[in-house]
Design an enzyme around this catalytic site. Structure first.
Site, PDB file in Angstrom:
ATOM      1  N   SER A  21       0.826  -1.210   0.000  1.00 41.90           N
ATOM      2  CA  SER A  21       0.000   0.000   0.000  1.00 41.90           C
ATOM      3  C   SER A  21       0.860   1.260   0.000  1.00 41.90           C
ATOM      4  O   SER A  21       0.598   2.214  -0.746  1.00 41.90           O
ATOM      5  CB  SER A  21      -0.924   0.015   1.219  1.00 41.90           C
ATOM      6  OG  SER A  21      -1.869  -1.024   1.157  1.00 41.90           O
ATOM      7  N   SER A 160     -12.050   2.985  -1.349  1.00 47.00           N
ATOM      8  CA  SER A 160     -11.331   4.217  -1.018  1.00 47.00           C
ATOM      9  C   SER A 160     -10.320   4.581  -2.093  1.00 47.00           C
ATOM     10  O   SER A 160      -9.811   5.712  -2.112  1.00 47.00           O
ATOM     11  CB  SER A 160     -10.615   4.053   0.321  1.00 47.00           C
ATOM     12  OG  SER A 160      -9.618   3.040   0.237  1.00 47.00           O
ATOM     13  N   SER A 187     -12.948   1.443   4.803  1.00 44.89           N
ATOM     14  CA  SER A 187     -11.521   1.452   4.466  1.00 44.89           C
ATOM     15  C   SER A 187     -10.917   2.841   4.643  1.00 44.89           C
ATOM     16  O   SER A 187     -10.043   3.251   3.886  1.00 44.89           O
ATOM     17  CB  SER A 187     -11.301   0.951   3.031  1.00 44.89           C
ATOM     18  OG  SER A 187     -11.719  -0.380   2.890  1.00 44.89           O
ATOM     19  N   ASP A 285      -8.798  -6.962   3.497  1.00 46.86           N
ATOM     20  CA  ASP A 285      -7.724  -7.856   3.061  1.00 46.86           C
ATOM     21  C   ASP A 285      -7.363  -8.892   4.116  1.00 46.86           C
ATOM     22  O   ASP A 285      -6.701  -9.886   3.812  1.00 46.86           O
ATOM     23  CB  ASP A 285      -6.479  -7.046   2.676  1.00 46.86           C
ATOM     24  CG  ASP A 285      -6.626  -6.369   1.321  1.00 46.86           C
ATOM     25  OD1 ASP A 285      -7.554  -6.736   0.572  1.00 46.86           O
ATOM     26  OD2 ASP A 285      -5.825  -5.470   1.005  1.00 46.86           O
ATOM     27  N   LYS A 382       1.472 -11.673  -7.002  1.00 49.98           N
ATOM     28  CA  LYS A 382       0.791 -10.379  -7.050  1.00 49.98           C
ATOM     29  C   LYS A 382       1.289  -9.449  -5.953  1.00 49.98           C
ATOM     30  O   LYS A 382       1.449  -8.246  -6.182  1.00 49.98           O
ATOM     31  CB  LYS A 382      -0.719 -10.590  -6.920  1.00 49.98           C
ATOM     32  CG  LYS A 382      -1.530  -9.308  -6.941  1.00 49.98           C
ATOM     33  CD  LYS A 382      -3.013  -9.598  -6.897  1.00 49.98           C
ATOM     34  CE  LYS A 382      -3.829  -8.332  -6.740  1.00 49.98           C
ATOM     35  NZ  LYS A 382      -3.693  -7.402  -7.859  1.00 49.98           N
TER      36      LYS A 382
END
Length: 403
Positions: A21, A160, A187, A285, A382
């Site tokens: 993030s 978000s 979020s 998540d 990923k």
């Protein structure tokens, strides 16, 4: 790729992977500066997608090991390519569409069909209202136009990432803007990460209240030299071993982090004590790993789960399907999931990764208790390409096979 597990117990130390993030956000802000250095970058598929798209838009990037020197996106007169490949990264797609609308060129963002099944209605509405082009296909979206400053209204119960995308771009416009968030904000922790990152690069957005942000125009991104902190989202999978008989010391996490997935530190003791009710609307998540642990321990009820449907897979249904192979019962409702405790059995049927990195990681956790075989395990690339190598270092017995 198929990964086969034997029963084994995790012991040792694990340095938390870099936060995906934060890496997305640091790279974007660095690209919008003249030249910044970002350290501790892990080149997962999502991060490679963001970096490639920023270069296509005109940023100059130099990679040295796990450091990226990047900048010059806004001072670049021309884009390098009008084709941006987002792969399957929702962050890349939603963060960068507003940046594309600063270039006033026809730009196509491409990716997997699953990515483009995810909602883009906020940006479509903005483009239509401002007379800009927005053409969506099953695996792409093409935009053209110049984003205007002004008042933007965005629902709080969808991703978000739409709001963060606007937050990166609106400060660069000549006039002021306001972002109004309507309804329940979910979020919100991710918006706090974006706010802090912008502040780190000298860009100020003021929160008038919990649902309103004021954005001054004509701001600029300052050059910075920053290091990406450890990732609570992925650390949660390694720390989970401590609840099922392992002994893993997870290092490199910032206790003062704004990451919403830090909440797992509060949730794990609840899972050990009994059958808790946990709201994951601000940290979706964590859904897969929490469901896996609930099955192995005392069960749990999870609320705020409706957004699990729009991830890389329908995570609630995917986990229910895989947990059933371990002999566990799961009830999936619109915004609630109940996981019943069970005696885990070695799956007779092969397990599926559902093309979702977090499903693979969660199922791997349970396979260390029972043994088992996961198909489609390459999905971990990923976010954490070396996931299985890390498990080996903790003493987990596994074998990788290429199909």
């Amino acid at each position: 790729m198929i990964v086969s597990f034997e029963k084994s117990t995790a012991f040792g130390e694990m340095l938390a992977p870099p936060s995906k993030s934060l890496a997305h956000r640091y790279l974007i802000c660095g690209a919008l500066s003249e030249e910044s250095e970002i350290h501790n970058i892990d080149f997962s598929e999502d991060i490679k997608a963001t970096l490639g798209c920023l270069e296509a838009l005109g940023a100059k990037a130099e990679i040295r090991g796990h450091t990226v020197k990047i900048g010059g996106l806004m001072s670049s007169k021309k884009i390098n390519s009008n084709k941006l490949f987002c792969n399957e990264s929702g962050s890349t797609l939603r963060f960068l569409i507003p940046l594309c609308l600063l270039k006033n060129e026809e730009i196509t963002l491409k990716g997997t069909e699953r990515l483009f099944q995810r909602d883009l209605s906020v940006f479509e509405g903005i483009c239509v209202s401002q007379g800009m082009d927005f053409v969506k296909t099953e695996n792409s979206v093409t935009v053209k136009g110049l984003l205007s400053n002004g008042r933007y209204t965005v629902r709080g119960d969808i991703s978000s990432q739409f709001i963060s995308g606007l937050m990166f771009s609106l400060p660069l416009l000549s006039g002021e803007s306001v972002i109004d968030i309507t309804g329940k904000s979910e979020s919100s922790s991710y918006l706090n990460i974006t706010l802090k990152t912008l502040g780190d690069f000298g860009v100020r957005i003021s929160k008038i209240d919990e649902n309103t942000m004021y954005v001054a125009g004509s701001q600029s991104y300052k050059n910075r030299n920053l290091t990406v902190e450890g990732d609570y989202s992925n650390a949660a999978f390694f720390d989970a071993f401590n609840l099922i008989g392992g002994n893993v010391a997870v290092k490199g996490l910032n206790e003062d982090s704004t990451q919403g997935d830090k909440a797992y530190k509060e949730f794990y003791p609840q899972l050990l004590k009994g059958k808790p009710e946990i709201d994951i609307s601000d940290c979706p998540d964590l859904g897969p790993v929490l469901m896996a642990l609930a099955a192995a321990l005392n069960g749990a009820v999870f609320t705020g789960t409706h957004r699990l449907k729009i991830k890389e897979s329908d995570r609630g249904m995917a986990m229910a399907e895989e947990l059933a192979k371990f002999g566990c019962k799961v009830d999936v409702e619109e915004d609630r999931i109940e996981v019943f405790p069970c005696k885990l059995q070695k799956p007779i049927l092969p397990l599926s990764g559902h093309n979702d990195h977090r499903i693979v990681m969660a199922v791997s956790l349970l396979c260390t208790l029972t043994g088992g075989k996961i198909y489609g395990a390459e999905a971990v690339a990923k976010s954490l390409p070396d996931f299985f190598e890390r498990l080996r270092k903790l003493g987990i017995k596994l074998k990788e096979e290429t199909l």
